[in-house]
Write an enzyme that holds these catalytic residues in place. Sequence first.
Site, short mmCIF file in Angstrom:
data_model
loop_
_atom_site.label_atom_id
_atom_site.label_comp_id
_atom_site.label_asym_id
_atom_site.label_seq_id
_atom_site.Cartn_x
_atom_site.Cartn_y
_atom_site.Cartn_z
N ASP A 169 0.85 -1.19 0.00
CA ASP A 169 0.00 0.00 0.00
C ASP A 169 0.88 1.24 0.00
OD1 ASP A 169 -2.02 -1.73 0.17
OD2 ASP A 169 -2.70 -1.15 2.19
N PHE A 188 2.23 1.94 -3.39
CA PHE A 188 1.13 2.42 -4.23
C PHE A 188 0.90 3.91 -3.95
CE2 PHE A 188 -3.25 3.43 -5.13
CZ PHE A 188 -3.48 2.80 -6.34
N ASP A 189 0.83 4.25 -2.66
CA ASP A 189 0.55 5.63 -2.29
C ASP A 189 1.66 6.57 -2.77
OD1 ASP A 189 -1.79 4.95 -1.17
OD2 ASP A 189 -1.03 4.84 0.89
N SER A 199 -36.06 -5.32 -16.28
CA SER A 199 -35.87 -6.13 -15.08
C SER A 199 -36.10 -7.59 -15.46
CB SER A 199 -36.80 -5.67 -13.98
OG SER A 199 -38.11 -5.83 -14.41
N LEU A 200 -36.03 -8.47 -14.49
CA LEU A 200 -36.18 -9.89 -14.77
C LEU A 200 -37.45 -10.42 -14.15
CD1 LEU A 200 -32.57 -11.12 -13.92
CD2 LEU A 200 -33.58 -10.90 -16.19
N GLU A 224 -25.96 -17.63 -12.76
CA GLU A 224 -25.18 -16.57 -12.10
C GLU A 224 -25.81 -16.24 -10.77
OE1 GLU A 224 -25.03 -13.07 -14.58
OE2 GLU A 224 -24.79 -14.31 -16.37
N LYS A 256 -27.48 -13.66 -8.21
CA LYS A 256 -28.21 -12.41 -8.32
C LYS A 256 -27.71 -11.50 -7.20
CE LYS A 256 -32.84 -10.58 -9.00
NZ LYS A 256 -32.76 -9.43 -8.14
N ASP A 286 -27.37 -8.38 -4.84
CA ASP A 286 -28.40 -7.51 -4.28
C ASP A 286 -27.84 -6.12 -4.01
OD1 ASP A 286 -30.84 -6.78 -3.38
OD2 ASP A 286 -30.69 -7.78 -1.44
N ARG A 311 -30.17 2.81 -13.17
CA ARG A 311 -31.29 2.23 -13.91
C ARG A 311 -32.42 3.26 -14.06
NH1 ARG A 311 -36.01 -0.60 -12.89
NH2 ARG A 311 -36.50 -2.03 -14.59
N GLU A 363 -23.89 -4.68 -11.20
CA GLU A 363 -24.48 -4.31 -9.92
C GLU A 363 -23.42 -3.63 -9.05
OE1 GLU A 363 -27.54 -5.19 -10.16
OE2 GLU A 363 -28.39 -5.19 -8.13
N TYR A 404 -22.24 -8.08 -15.40
CA TYR A 404 -22.85 -9.33 -15.87
C TYR A 404 -23.53 -9.27 -17.23
CZ TYR A 404 -26.52 -6.96 -13.16
OH TYR A 404 -27.37 -6.03 -12.63
N LYS A 462 -29.80 -17.54 -17.47
CA LYS A 462 -29.87 -16.89 -18.78
C LYS A 462 -29.57 -17.91 -19.87
CE LYS A 462 -27.96 -12.70 -16.73
NZ LYS A 462 -26.77 -11.86 -16.54
N LYS A 498 -35.44 -16.33 -6.67
CA LYS A 498 -35.05 -15.63 -5.43
C LYS A 498 -34.99 -16.62 -4.27
CE LYS A 498 -36.54 -11.29 -5.29
NZ LYS A 498 -36.03 -9.97 -5.05
N CYS A 540 -40.95 4.69 31.85
CA CYS A 540 -39.61 4.44 31.35
C CYS A 540 -38.90 3.41 32.24
CB CYS A 540 -38.82 5.75 31.34
SG CYS A 540 -37.09 5.50 30.91
N CYS A 599 -35.90 5.32 34.18
CA CYS A 599 -36.06 6.40 35.16
C CYS A 599 -37.48 6.50 35.71
CB CYS A 599 -35.61 7.73 34.56
SG CYS A 599 -36.72 8.33 33.29
N CYS A 625 -39.48 8.49 26.24
CA CYS A 625 -39.36 8.96 27.63
C CYS A 625 -39.04 10.45 27.55
CB CYS A 625 -38.23 8.22 28.34
SG CYS A 625 -37.77 9.05 29.88
N CYS A 666 -32.82 11.16 32.52
CA CYS A 666 -32.90 9.73 32.23
C CYS A 666 -31.49 9.27 31.77
CB CYS A 666 -33.94 9.52 31.14
SG CYS A 666 -34.14 7.82 30.62
S1 IVH Z 1 -29.21 -9.58 -15.85
C1 IVH Z 1 -32.11 -7.94 -19.06
N1 IVH Z 1 -27.71 -10.66 -13.98
O1 IVH Z 1 -31.46 -7.95 -10.88
C2 IVH Z 1 -31.55 -8.53 -17.83
N2 IVH Z 1 -29.26 -8.97 -13.33
O2 IVH Z 1 -34.61 -7.67 -11.87
C3 IVH Z 1 -30.52 -7.73 -17.21
N3 IVH Z 1 -29.16 -8.41 -10.95
O3 IVH Z 1 -32.00 -4.94 -12.56
C4 IVH Z 1 -30.17 -8.14 -15.84
N4 IVH Z 1 -27.56 -9.83 -10.41
O4 IVH Z 1 -30.02 -5.07 -11.00
C5 IVH Z 1 -28.69 -9.76 -14.25
N5 IVH Z 1 -26.30 -11.68 -12.47
C6 IVH Z 1 -27.24 -10.79 -12.74
C7 IVH Z 1 -27.81 -9.96 -11.73
C8 IVH Z 1 -28.83 -9.07 -12.07
C9 IVH Z 1 -28.38 -8.88 -9.96
C10 IVH Z 1 -30.21 -7.38 -10.75
C11 IVH Z 1 -30.17 -6.25 -11.74
C12 IVH Z 1 -31.50 -6.24 -12.43
C13 IVH Z 1 -32.34 -7.06 -11.50
C14 IVH Z 1 -33.34 -7.84 -12.30
#
Ligand code: IVH
Length: 668
Positions: free
Chosen positions: A33, A36-37, A82-83, A112, A114, A116, A135, A172, A224, A287, A311, A405, A408, A423, A429
């Site tokens: 480090d 690097f710095d 979205s999915l 893959e 997912k 969060d 998004r 993500e 992804y 996918k 999920k 409380c 107190c 309280c 207190c």
């Molecule tokens: S693919 C057209 N892959 O999940 C599909 N999404 O409801 C594009 N997410 O908005 C998304 N991990 O924020 C994809 N391995 C992954 C993911 C992923 C998390 C999220 C992403 C997306 C939401 C889908």
Amino acid sequence: MTDDVKARIEALRTELHKHNYNYYVLSQPVISDYDFDQKLRELQDLENAHPEFFDPNSPTQRVGSDVSKEFSQVKHKYPMLSLGNTYSKGEVQDFLLRAQKFINEDIEIVCELKFDGTSISLTYKDGKLVQAVTRGDGEKGDDVTANVRTIRSIPLTLPAGDYPEEFEIRGEILMPWSVFEQLNKEREEQEEPLFANPRNAASGTLKLQNSQEVAKRRLDAYLYFVLGENIGGDTHYEMLQKAKSWGFKVSDAVRVAKSVDEVMEYINYWDTERKNLPVATDGVVLKVNSLRQQRELGYTAKSPRWAIAYKFKAERECTRLREVTYQVGRTGKITPVANLDPVQLAGTVVKRASLHNADIISELDLRLDDMVYVEKGGEIIPKIVGVDKDARKENLLPVGFIDKCPECGTPLVRLEGEAAHYCPNEDGCPPQMKGKIAHFVSRKAMDINIGEEGIDLLFDNKLIGDVADLYTIDLNMLSRLPGWGVKSAMKLKESVEKSKEVPFDRVLFALGIRYVGESAAQKIAKAFKSIDAIKAASLEQLQEIDEIGESIAGSIKYYFSKEKNNALIERLRDYGVQMELNTEDATVVGDKLAGLNIIVTGSFATPQRRSELEQMVGDNGGKLQSSVNAKTSFIVAGEKPGSSKIKKANELGTKIISEDEFLAMIEQ
Ligand code: IVH
């Protein structure tokens, strides 16, 4: 000479990008480090001396800037869909069979995790990050490029590779658990609201106006999905591997499955194994691998027909409720806590769960000795989500709510419209008294070197009863406390002494007047300049300050109506705490620059001077900009101003003024 400098700058940039990649993407650093710095500092010095070589993608830009700007909205070139979601393995099977039938040939499925967090779309042109957009509503999102540049696992420039001239890559943005826990701990100390989960923390961070703050939050990112025209490759898996080779962080958990069984194996494996990951995941994404097959399957209005998300179920256990106890927070807020028979949940033993407030208890219709369901989803604090009524024994006592409380004995109050009981005995207190002290000493307030345990110890041993007692603390007594020695006692004393230099706006914040946060305290201090003037101000005068409304003004009047508070202030003043704004700290507050868009560029007498000038823009109602455009009113230029800014200003005919001219404008 300049050519040498340019070459050195470029060499350092390339080398530092590589070290960032080794550290943040591969987790395999090859230099210390410290080294690097050193290199980063060398680069920063060269860039400071040669602003003509400025590059927004330089590794020095990872630290962000404190220029705040609102985000502009950008339309996505390809909508961010979205999915489809499912919680059932049966539905996953149906999805796979349907796709197979539609395609009428063998299909491979990429499995893959997912992640969060919050999704992001990055655009690269000629191997350089040019834009990062959230998004948003799927059609358009916020341009958060400056903030994203601070995320070390996102490459700013790609080393030579077979990537297209222009492409988008989606993924993500995540806040790792460790960072999230640390952040919440700090927020708790500062009495700021906690983030419920790393997802909220990540998206909240990405929307911060100050990218320097974002840089401190240590976000991470997994990518992804590669998009663009002629991106090359026949399968999604191949594209992910390519992205990996270009320098992006692609999860190692990606697998290609050739049968429904293999998909199920993947799901089952990660349902438990995900608990060992450093970041939050809430499912798996499946996918169709072949890009041709993806095109055949196409899209519905909302989501692709070639992908689905499974999920994971939030983890839930059933255990017995033994007792409900009540905690008194620093603000007097009462939190009911369920004490449970210990149960193993999501990797930890859970013995307690929050019951939030009286309404939640009555909604659950809880009885002591009930069997209750405890859940730990994205949130780290477990909660009780239900009661197993079939298992309920007869004649169990309903859980009521206390009316006094527990600390107190003062009767509790419940303010209109609020779910929580409080309280009201804020001055007598113990947890509330300790809370006031903890707030006073906190970093953004008086920055006195004592933690919560220290406060408990000093308070319980009657060495301190309020914040003013810190200034007359007896060193002898202090160094005899368990766990304390002369050294730690001296350290505390030193930081108490030093706190006498803390400027008045922070003192005002430190007093802990309800609703008077850091920024309100700054505004009030600047407008009135002394505690005496604030005390003498009327409700109306207080409300004349920008952003100070009825509740803050009312709370200030209430604070000074209490003799005890006035006496405390006098004691603090006697001990040497700043009760008025030092003239050097004072800035003119007004609206002389209202409606103007201003840029400050170049170097001034000191590095702080530039921040001060930028602060003055805001204090006088102006808006700071970071790049020159048609809306720019003028530029305040110091030595060696940014050459691209000056060039653009000359093209547009934008006025460029000196620091003195600027000061004259606001001092008139
Ligand atoms: S693919 C057209 N892959 O999940 C599909 N999404 O409801 C594009 N997410 O908005 C998304 N991990 O924020 C994809 N391995 C992954 C993911 C992923 C998390 C999220 C992403 C997306 C939401 C889908």
